[in-house]
Design a protein around this motif. Structure first.
Motif, PDB file in Angstrom:
ATOM      1  N   PHE A 108       0.829  -1.201   0.000  1.00  0.00           N
ATOM      2  CA  PHE A 108       0.000   0.000   0.000  1.00  0.00           C
ATOM      3  C   PHE A 108       0.870   1.259   0.000  1.00  0.00           C
ATOM      4  CE2 PHE A 108      -2.404   3.247   2.355  1.00  0.00           C
ATOM      5  CZ  PHE A 108      -3.487   3.382   1.509  1.00  0.00           C
ATOM      6  N   VAL A 109       1.893   1.300   0.840  1.00  0.00           N
ATOM      7  CA  VAL A 109       2.810   2.448   0.911  1.00  0.00           C
ATOM      8  C   VAL A 109       3.535   2.636  -0.419  1.00  0.00           C
ATOM      9  CG1 VAL A 109       4.917   3.306   2.014  1.00  0.00           C
ATOM     10  CG2 VAL A 109       3.078   2.346   3.415  1.00  0.00           C
ATOM     11  N   LEU A 110       3.986   1.541  -1.019  1.00  0.00           N
ATOM     12  CA  LEU A 110       4.693   1.644  -2.301  1.00  0.00           C
ATOM     13  C   LEU A 110       3.774   2.143  -3.411  1.00  0.00           C
ATOM     14  CD1 LEU A 110       7.008  -1.517  -2.223  1.00  0.00           C
ATOM     15  CD2 LEU A 110       7.669   0.890  -2.017  1.00  0.00           C
ATOM     16  N   LEU A 111       2.500   1.718  -3.397  1.00  0.00           N
ATOM     17  CA  LEU A 111       1.548   2.221  -4.398  1.00  0.00           C
ATOM     18  C   LEU A 111       1.339   3.729  -4.237  1.00  0.00           C
ATOM     19  CD1 LEU A 111      -1.130  -0.631  -4.513  1.00  0.00           C
ATOM     20  CD2 LEU A 111       0.481   0.028  -6.304  1.00  0.00           C
ATOM     21  N   ARG A 112       1.184   4.184  -3.026  1.00  0.00           N
ATOM     22  CA  ARG A 112       1.030   5.628  -2.767  1.00  0.00           C
ATOM     23  C   ARG A 112       2.280   6.397  -3.214  1.00  0.00           C
ATOM     24  NH1 ARG A 112      -3.988   7.559  -2.093  1.00  0.00           N
ATOM     25  NH2 ARG A 112      -5.145   6.155  -0.761  1.00  0.00           N
ATOM     26  N   LEU A 113       3.432   5.853  -2.923  1.00  0.00           N
ATOM     27  CA  LEU A 113       4.696   6.478  -3.324  1.00  0.00           C
ATOM     28  C   LEU A 113       4.805   6.543  -4.839  1.00  0.00           C
ATOM     29  CD1 LEU A 113       7.397   7.695  -2.423  1.00  0.00           C
ATOM     30  CD2 LEU A 113       8.342   5.382  -2.451  1.00  0.00           C
ATOM     31  N   ALA A 114       4.342   5.492  -5.519  1.00  0.00           N
ATOM     32  CA  ALA A 114       4.368   5.478  -6.982  1.00  0.00           C
ATOM     33  C   ALA A 114       3.473   6.578  -7.537  1.00  0.00           C
ATOM     34  CB  ALA A 114       3.945   4.108  -7.500  1.00  0.00           C
ATOM     35  N   GLU A 115       2.293   6.769  -6.917  1.00  0.00           N
ATOM     36  CA  GLU A 115       1.397   7.841  -7.355  1.00  0.00           C
ATOM     37  C   GLU A 115       2.037   9.215  -7.157  1.00  0.00           C
ATOM     38  OE1 GLU A 115      -2.385   7.504  -5.433  1.00  0.00           O
ATOM     39  OE2 GLU A 115      -2.716   5.466  -6.136  1.00  0.00           O
ATOM     40  N   VAL A 116       2.676   9.396  -6.009  1.00  0.00           N
ATOM     41  CA  VAL A 116       3.360  10.668  -5.732  1.00  0.00           C
ATOM     42  C   VAL A 116       4.451  10.917  -6.765  1.00  0.00           C
ATOM     43  CG1 VAL A 116       4.846  11.865  -4.072  1.00  0.00           C
ATOM     44  CG2 VAL A 116       2.789  10.694  -3.278  1.00  0.00           C
ATOM     45  N   LEU A 117       5.215   9.883  -7.095  1.00  0.00           N
ATOM     46  CA  LEU A 117       6.289  10.032  -8.080  1.00  0.00           C
ATOM     47  C   LEU A 117       5.735  10.338  -9.474  1.00  0.00           C
ATOM     48  CD1 LEU A 117       8.788   7.237  -6.974  1.00  0.00           C
ATOM     49  CD2 LEU A 117       9.013   9.713  -6.699  1.00  0.00           C
ATOM     50  N   LYS A 118       4.571   9.738  -9.833  1.00  0.00           N
ATOM     51  CA  LYS A 118       3.944  10.049 -11.118  1.00  0.00           C
ATOM     52  C   LYS A 118       3.524  11.510 -11.183  1.00  0.00           C
ATOM     53  CE  LYS A 118       2.001   5.500 -12.211  1.00  0.00           C
ATOM     54  NZ  LYS A 118       0.743   4.722 -12.340  1.00  0.00           N
ATOM     55  N   GLU A 119       2.912  11.986 -10.100  1.00  0.00           N
ATOM     56  CA  GLU A 119       2.502  13.388 -10.057  1.00  0.00           C
ATOM     57  C   GLU A 119       3.717  14.319 -10.119  1.00  0.00           C
ATOM     58  OE1 GLU A 119      -0.524  14.770 -10.169  1.00  0.00           O
ATOM     59  OE2 GLU A 119      -1.288  12.751 -10.503  1.00  0.00           O
ATOM     60  N   ALA A 120       4.770  13.959  -9.432  1.00  0.00           N
ATOM     61  CA  ALA A 120       5.985  14.770  -9.474  1.00  0.00           C
ATOM     62  C   ALA A 120       6.563  14.793 -10.878  1.00  0.00           C
ATOM     63  CB  ALA A 120       7.015  14.235  -8.485  1.00  0.00           C
ATOM     64  N   ARG A 121       6.522  13.645 -11.564  1.00  0.00           N
ATOM     65  CA  ARG A 121       7.029  13.576 -12.933  1.00  0.00           C
ATOM     66  C   ARG A 121       6.181  14.453 -13.857  1.00  0.00           C
ATOM     67  NH1 ARG A 121       6.451   8.560 -16.722  1.00  0.00           N
ATOM     68  NH2 ARG A 121       4.661   8.524 -15.364  1.00  0.00           N
ATOM     69  N   LYS A 122       4.835  14.420 -13.672  1.00  0.00           N
ATOM     70  CA  LYS A 122       3.961  15.267 -14.476  1.00  0.00           C
ATOM     71  C   LYS A 122       4.245  16.742 -14.221  1.00  0.00           C
ATOM     72  CE  LYS A 122       0.001  12.105 -14.736  1.00  0.00           C
ATOM     73  NZ  LYS A 122      -1.400  11.922 -14.288  1.00  0.00           N
ATOM     74  N   LEU A 123       4.450  17.083 -12.959  1.00  0.00           N
ATOM     75  CA  LEU A 123       4.747  18.466 -12.593  1.00  0.00           C
ATOM     76  C   LEU A 123       6.042  18.939 -13.233  1.00  0.00           C
ATOM     77  CD1 LEU A 123       4.019  20.949 -10.826  1.00  0.00           C
ATOM     78  CD2 LEU A 123       5.385  19.921  -9.021  1.00  0.00           C
ATOM     79  N   VAL A 124       7.067  18.125 -13.160  1.00  0.00           N
ATOM     80  CA  VAL A 124       8.356  18.479 -13.763  1.00  0.00           C
ATOM     81  C   VAL A 124       8.220  18.613 -15.279  1.00  0.00           C
ATOM     82  CG1 VAL A 124      10.702  17.646 -14.185  1.00  0.00           C
ATOM     83  CG2 VAL A 124       9.750  17.552 -11.889  1.00  0.00           C
ATOM     84  N   ALA A 125       7.469  17.697 -15.891  1.00  0.00           N
ATOM     85  CA  ALA A 125       7.267  17.764 -17.345  1.00  0.00           C
ATOM     86  C   ALA A 125       6.511  19.034 -17.709  1.00  0.00           C
ATOM     87  CB  ALA A 125       6.515  16.527 -17.828  1.00  0.00           C
ATOM     88  N   GLY A 126       5.491  19.380 -16.931  1.00  0.00           N
ATOM     89  CA  GLY A 126       4.737  20.617 -17.185  1.00  0.00           C
ATOM     90  C   GLY A 126       5.612  21.849 -17.042  1.00  0.00           C
ATOM     91  N   ILE A 127       6.446  21.852 -16.020  1.00  0.00           N
ATOM     92  CA  ILE A 127       7.364  22.989 -15.825  1.00  0.00           C
ATOM     93  C   ILE A 127       8.329  23.085 -16.993  1.00  0.00           C
ATOM     94  CG2 ILE A 127       9.267  23.826 -14.398  1.00  0.00           C
ATOM     95  CD1 ILE A 127       7.734  22.799 -11.959  1.00  0.00           C
ATOM     96  N   ALA A 128       8.849  21.969 -17.433  1.00  0.00           N
ATOM     97  CA  ALA A 128       9.781  21.971 -18.566  1.00  0.00           C
ATOM     98  C   ALA A 128       9.079  22.466 -19.828  1.00  0.00           C
ATOM     99  CB  ALA A 128      10.353  20.572 -18.783  1.00  0.00           C
TER     100      ALA A 128
END
Length: 136
Positions: free
Chosen positions: A24-44
Motif C-alpha cells: 500500500f505504501v509503495l503504491l502511494r509512493l508510486a502515485e506521488v512520483l507520477k505526479e511529481a514527474r507530471k509536474l516536472v514535465a509541465g514545468i519543462a
C-alpha cells in the motif's frame, strides 16, 4: 496444533499484514512520483517557451542599449561643440562686453557722485544763508 505451529501461523499473518501495508505504501509512493514527474514535465514544457521569450527580450534590450550608446555619444559631441562655441563666443565678445560694462558703470558712478556733490553744495549754501540770516 502445536504451540510452534500457532506461533508460526501468527507470525505468517503478521508478515502478510506487513507485506500488504508495504505494498500500500509503495503504491502511494508510486502515485506521488507520477505526479511529481507530471509536474516536472509541465514545468519543462512551460519553461522552454519562456526562455525563448526571455532571450528575445534580452536581444531587443541589447539593440536598444546600442542605440542609446550611439545617442549618448552624439549628445556628448554636441555638448563638446556647444562648449567650444561658448568659449569662442566668450573670448571674442566677452572682453569688449566687460570693458563696455565697466565703462558704463564708471559713467553712472560719476554722474551719481556729481549729483551728490551738487546736492551737498546746495545744502551747504542754504545752511550758510540761514546762518547769515540769523546773525544779520
Amino acid at each position: 496444533m502445536s504451540a510452534g505451529a500457532v506461533v508460526g501461523l501468527v507470525f505468517a499473518i503478521f508478515f502478510a499484514i506487513g507485506v500488504i501495508f508495504l505494498c500500500f505504501v509503495l503504491l502511494r509512493l508510486a502515485e506521488v512520483l507520477k505526479e511529481a514527474r507530471k509536474l516536472v514535465a509541465g514545468i519543462a514544457d512551460q519553461t522552454v517557451p519562456l526562455l525563448g521569450e526571455v532571450t528575445t527580450t534580452v536581444v531587443t534590450a541589447n539593440q536598444q542599449l546600442s542605440r542609446v550608446d550611439t545617442i549618448t555619444e552624439n549628445v556628448a559631441n554636441v555638448s563638446g561643440n556647444a562648449s567650444a562655441l561658448a568659449s569662442t563666443f566668450s573670448a571674442t565678445v566677452g572682453g569688449p562686453m566687460i570693458k563696455a560694462a565697466a565703462f558704463s558703470y564708471g559713467v553712472r558712478s560719476a554722474l551719481a557722485n556729481r549729483r551728490k556733490n551738487e546736492v551737498e553744495k546746495r545744502v551747504r549754501a542754504e545752511l550758510k544763508a540761514e546762518r547769515k540770516a540769523k546773525k544779520g
